[in-house]
Design an enzyme around this catalytic site. Structure first.
Site, short mmCIF file in Angstrom:
data_model
loop_
_atom_site.label_atom_id
_atom_site.label_comp_id
_atom_site.label_asym_id
_atom_site.label_seq_id
_atom_site.Cartn_x
_atom_site.Cartn_y
_atom_site.Cartn_z
N THR A 474 0.96 -1.25 0.23
CA THR A 474 0.26 -0.14 0.10
C THR A 474 0.83 1.07 0.19
O THR A 474 0.25 2.02 -0.60
CB THR A 474 -1.27 0.13 1.35
OG1 THR A 474 -0.45 -0.32 2.77
CG2 THR A 474 -1.97 -0.74 1.50
N GLU A 476 3.59 4.29 -0.87
CA GLU A 476 4.14 4.60 -2.58
C GLU A 476 2.32 4.13 -3.35
O GLU A 476 2.45 4.38 -4.86
CB GLU A 476 5.13 3.89 -2.81
CG GLU A 476 6.49 4.94 -2.30
CD GLU A 476 6.08 6.36 -2.80
OE1 GLU A 476 6.61 6.55 -4.46
OE2 GLU A 476 6.02 6.94 -2.21
#
Length: 698
Positions: A474, A476
């Site tokens: 999750t 970036e």
């Protein structure tokens, strides 16, 4: 008669594999087990188990140096080798020891001190290198990853996320004011984008930056609970400055998301006026990083703190932008942060390679059960299909996707200079990052289980890697969102192609070719090894899946739009197929880049080994996607069974080369930094484990 032949063939294969694996095993005329620990009166009297022996650096004539050069790709340069050597020497010092018994506060404090020591004098990392010498920046940061994931995250946040944002979104005055201070960690930066109410949907964040033309200042404010910045790395205790993304307001008019440099703490470490910060507490992983939440209470910053490469606010409040729309500005802003996606590709790749090495070493050393009637020694785990199939599948995945990562590293410099190439790079990197970050935690979990209780030890570092890899899914960018970015890029280009006569003709031609291919029984029914294990077969399958999904999604979207569904609703109704398209395209890109790299190899033995990796990877993908290929009549039933059979056979064949292949990662996964007792080729796992735990005091 056939049964006897099968039994004879099985018998011969078994003894052939036994002869091959024997090169990795020690000889012991006095023992019928691979490793033996004698009964002792006390722990200090434990004798050394039988030596493992030298694990060969070459096997069947594969030149090790050329294999390493292949894996390193663009990083196989003398200047990079020199930096890796210096970083290895630095991180091998006692100052960088990691104690698994540290409390969270001790962990954070000690990693902060290590980060200060590592960045002293800007010897290894410079923010400016992200643009001027990106390969050097990536080379050096990759060497940090196996030391400790939290340590590398702390460094990455301040250098790439904060410093990289200033570099990419700011102008020369910003560079001169901040970057050198980041290089020696005088400034420990944060990247404040995510809010309680918005993660992936950055365009809708609620933090406000209102311009005051009288004082020529921006006033940052958190208008609601959901506008609270959250999960901000380095913020809770040590960060003293942040790049904050907020909605720019000019005379109460929203101008879109812009980035601002905001001081958080003064030289004494006290919070600046109007800044409220708290700790996000314990996390699944990365507990060496002090993630925090931030609220702004009418915080004033100078007008010059707007990162104004693409848009600017003049002293009188006049707004100018290089783009005609907020959407274009927003896209340009986020596209400048593509190095982060690349780092989030390289990091998990290194981590999963470390886990794979641990799993392979253990599988070759560990023996379990055997034929007691014939007084045979226990069987190595690597001989069980449940082990070698998963391990070889992982080995092939690592090689193929690492090659794709190296290709993206080479494309990075061009992406900085060319807008069209930057768009393609951003789309490809999104899909690749999402794919590898979904795969690696699952594979690390399998390795942990395969190593039994030893894999559960913190000193094996598999659990640590698995735990710290989780956030990459999750961070970036959420995987599902990133898959949509690649799929959208592919579908938009496909729709453009269909709008031309040449595109329509090509579509008809492709449809006809697919029909003729599937109508030919020689194609869909052939079970010959020469066909099923050929590049031609693999590329036909991979290309067909991408082509089929692009067309079916495009047609479905047209039908839904014709039915008067809103664009977002129509897109969401196709989301399952959209994600599958991105995955298929990522797999195809990785395979084609791997083939391109193999073509440059001049040594026949190395070429043969790499081709075997390609076969195992391709067969594993087709086997996993067999439902798709059967449902579309691209592969016949007997052919599907043969794919599975040959996949297992080729995995068994690859096992013979697996030690030398996994050891080629040594330049960026040195044992001196990795320090896992399962990856130490100087001793065996039992002795390595016991030498640690016999001195543990908790």
């Amino acid at each position: 008669m056939e049964l006897q032949q099968d039994q004879q063939e099985t018998f011969e294969n078994f003894h052939r594999l036994e002869r091959i694996l024997s090169q990795f095993l020690p000889t012991s005329p006095s023992s019928d087990t691979f490793l033996e620990i004698q009964t002792c009166s006390s722990p200090k009297d434990v004798p050394s188990p039988l030596a493992i022996g030298e694990l060969p650096l070459t096997s069947q004539g594969i030149p090790y140096d050329q294999l390493v050069a292949f894996k390193l790709g663009p990083f196989d340069q003398e200047r990079f080798i020199s930096f890796r050597r210096d970083i290895l020497q630095e991180l091998s010092k006692p100052d960088y020891e990691i104690d698994h018994a540290w409390s969270v506060s001790e962990y954070r404090r000690n990693l902060h001190q290590q980060a200060q020591l590592f960045t002293k004098g800007a010897r290894f990392l410079r923010v400016q290198d992200i643009e001027s010498d990106p390969l050097l920046f990536l080379n050096n940061l990759r060497m940090v990853f196996p030391h400790d994931v939290s340590f590398s995250a702390k460094i990455t946040i301040t250098f790439q996320l904060f410093g990289g944002s200033v570099l990419a979104l700011g102008t020369k005055p910003h560079h001169e004011k901040y970057l050198d201070k980041v290089n020696n960690l005088e400034l420990l930066g944060c990247f404040a984008m995510t809010e309680l109410g918005h993660g992936s949907n950055v365009r809708s964040i609620l933090t406000q930056a209102t311009y005051d033309a009288v004082s020529q200042e921006f006033i940052l404010n958190t208008p609601s609970l959901e506008a609270t910045k959250v999960w901000i790395g380095n913020a809770a205790h040590y960060g003293n400055i942040a790049v904050v993304f907020a909605q720019l307001l000019l005379d109460e008019k929203k101008m879109g998301v812009h980035a601002f440099v905001v001081p958080l703490r003064n030289a004494e470490g006290k919070l600046e006026q109007g800044i409220e910060i708290g700790d996000c507490g314990m996390k699944v992983g990365w507990n060496g990083v002090d993630n925090g939440w931030i609220r702004f209470h009418h915080v004033r910053i100078p007008r010059e703190n707007l990162l104004n490469r693409f848009a600017n606010v003049a002293p009188n409040g006049e707004y100018t932008s290089q783009f005609s729309s907020k959407g274009q500005l927003f896209a340009a802003t986020l596209s400048q942060l593509m190095v982060g996606r690349l780092l989030y590709f390289i990091g998990p790749s290194a981590a999963i390679h470390a886990c794979l090495k641990a799993g392979l070493y253990f599988a070759f050393q560990r023996t379990q059960f055997g034929d007691s009637k014939h007084n045979a020694r226990e069987t190595q785990l690597i001989q069980y299909p449940t082990h070698f199939v998963e391990l070889m599948k992982g080995l092939a995945f690592v090689y193929v996707f690492e090659s794709a990562g190296n290709e993206m590293c080479q494309r990075l410099f061009d992406a900085f200079k060319d807008e069209q190439k930057r768009e393609e790079f951003h789309a490809l990197m999104s899909g690749l990052k999402a794919y590898i970050c979904e795969y690696t935690p699952r594979f690390a979990s399998k390795i942990r289980v395969m190593c039994g209780g030893y894999g559960y030890s913190a000193y094996a570092r598999i659990g640590e890697m698995r735990r710290d890899l989780d956030i990459f899914q999750t961070a970036e960018g959420d995987g599902t969102v990133l898959h949509q970015q690649l799929a959208r890029y592919l579908i938009i280009n496909y729709q453009k192609e269909l709008s031309s006569y040449s595109g329509k003709f090509q579509l008809v031609q492709e449809k006809m070719n697919d029909f003729l291919y599937k109508s030919n029984p020689l194609n869909v029914r052939s079970t010959a090894v020469s066909y099923i294990c050929s590049r031609a077969f693999f590329l036909k399958c991979f290309h067909f899946q991408v082509r089929y999904l692009k067309h079916s999604i495009t047609m479905k979207l047209r039908a839904l739009r014709f039915a008067k569904l809103p664009p977002m609703t129509a897109w969401s109704n196709c989301l399952l197929e959209i994600v599958e398209l991105s995955k298929a395209a990522s797999r195809l890109f990785a395979l084609e880049q791997f083939h391109a790299r193999i073509a440059k190899c001049t040594d026949a033995k190395l070429n043969q080994a790499l081709e075997l990796i390609s076969v195992v990877y391709s067969l594993s993908v087709i086997d996993e996607e067999i439902g798709f290929f059967r449902n579309t009549d691209f592969i016949g039933s007997q052919q599907a069974l043969r794919v599975r059979e040959l996949f297992v056979e080729k995995c068994r064949e690859l096992t013979e080369l697996s030690i030398v292949l996994v050891n080629a990662s040594e330049p960026y996964l040195p044992q001196q930094i990795l320090k896992s007792f399962l990856t130490d080729d100087k001793t065996n796992y039992m002795l390595g484990f016991f030498n640690i735990v016999k001195n543990v005091k908790l």
